[in-house]
Design a protein around this motif. Structure first.
Motif, short mmCIF file in Angstrom:
data_model
loop_
_atom_site.label_atom_id
_atom_site.label_comp_id
_atom_site.label_asym_id
_atom_site.label_seq_id
_atom_site.Cartn_x
_atom_site.Cartn_y
_atom_site.Cartn_z
N ASP A 3 0.85 -1.17 0.00
CA ASP A 3 0.00 0.00 0.00
C ASP A 3 0.90 1.23 0.00
OD1 ASP A 3 -2.16 1.71 0.20
OD2 ASP A 3 -2.23 1.55 2.39
N TYR A 4 0.76 2.07 -1.00
CA TYR A 4 1.62 3.23 -1.14
C TYR A 4 0.89 4.53 -0.80
CZ TYR A 4 4.68 -0.07 -3.38
OH TYR A 4 5.48 -1.16 -3.63
N SER A 5 -0.20 4.43 -0.06
CA SER A 5 -0.96 5.63 0.30
C SER A 5 -0.17 6.56 1.23
CB SER A 5 -2.29 5.24 0.96
OG SER A 5 -2.05 4.46 2.10
N VAL A 59 4.14 7.88 -10.33
CA VAL A 59 5.23 7.23 -9.60
C VAL A 59 4.72 5.94 -8.97
CG1 VAL A 59 6.84 7.44 -7.68
CG2 VAL A 59 6.44 9.39 -9.18
N ILE A 60 3.57 6.01 -8.32
CA ILE A 60 3.00 4.82 -7.67
C ILE A 60 2.65 3.77 -8.72
CG2 ILE A 60 1.02 3.99 -6.34
CD1 ILE A 60 1.16 6.68 -4.81
#
Length: 164
Positions: A3-5, A59-60
């Motif tokens: 998860d990149y949040s 990016v994500i």
């Protein structure tokens, strides 16, 4: 997948090349290459400093895309008959080999052979005269890590063309 949040909390919607470099943990040169090649979409102002503007969403998306491809990439395996073919080709090679003899047989430099030994890819034994290996261990190396050497010398490429 992760998860990149958390990146949305730490960085603005549009980030600079330097911030991208820190997120990806890469060098400035690699960062510039990714942006100039189009691997990560960006706006290029062509200035000397603060040149790139990158959307955090892109990016994500890039991180997730490379994460998925890294899982699928596996080292190549030689064909089943490769070991027997190497035994046939190297039947006249002595059973016990020094680093210089391995270098002469394979075409790689003694430094490369030494690196394989230090890395643990090529088994060896320490004796009074130095390090030695055996033909079987060399064949094991060629059927394992040696098969996936990226920059193969001409002698290695010739051997592969002949056997495969």
């Amino acid at each position: 997948m992760s998860d990149y949040s958390y990146l949305y909390d730490e960085f603005p919607e549009v980030i600079s090349g330097e911030q991208l470099r820190k997120i990806l943990h890469i060098s400035k040169r690699k960062c510039a290459w990714l942006l100039q090649s189009g691997a990560i979409p960006c706006i290029d102002s062509c200035q000397k400093t603060r040149r790139y503007a990158v959307n955090l969403d892109d990016v994500i998306e890039y991180i997730i895309r490379t994460e998925n491809t890294a899982e699928r990439v596996q080292p190549q395996r030689p064909p089943e008959c490769f070991r027997e073919q190497l035994n046939d080709v190297w039947f006249d090679v002595p059973d016990v080999l020094t680093i210089t003899e391995v270098s002469a047989i394979t075409g790689y430099t003694p430094n490369a052979v030494d690196r394989w030994i230090v890395k643990g890819s090529l088994r060896s034994v320490i004796v009074q005269t130095g390090l030695i290996t055996c033909r079987e261990w060399l064949i094991d190396f060629y059927c394992g890590d040696g098969y996936n050497i990226v920059n193969k010398v001409d002698k290695h490429q010739e051997l592969l063309r002949k056997l495969i």
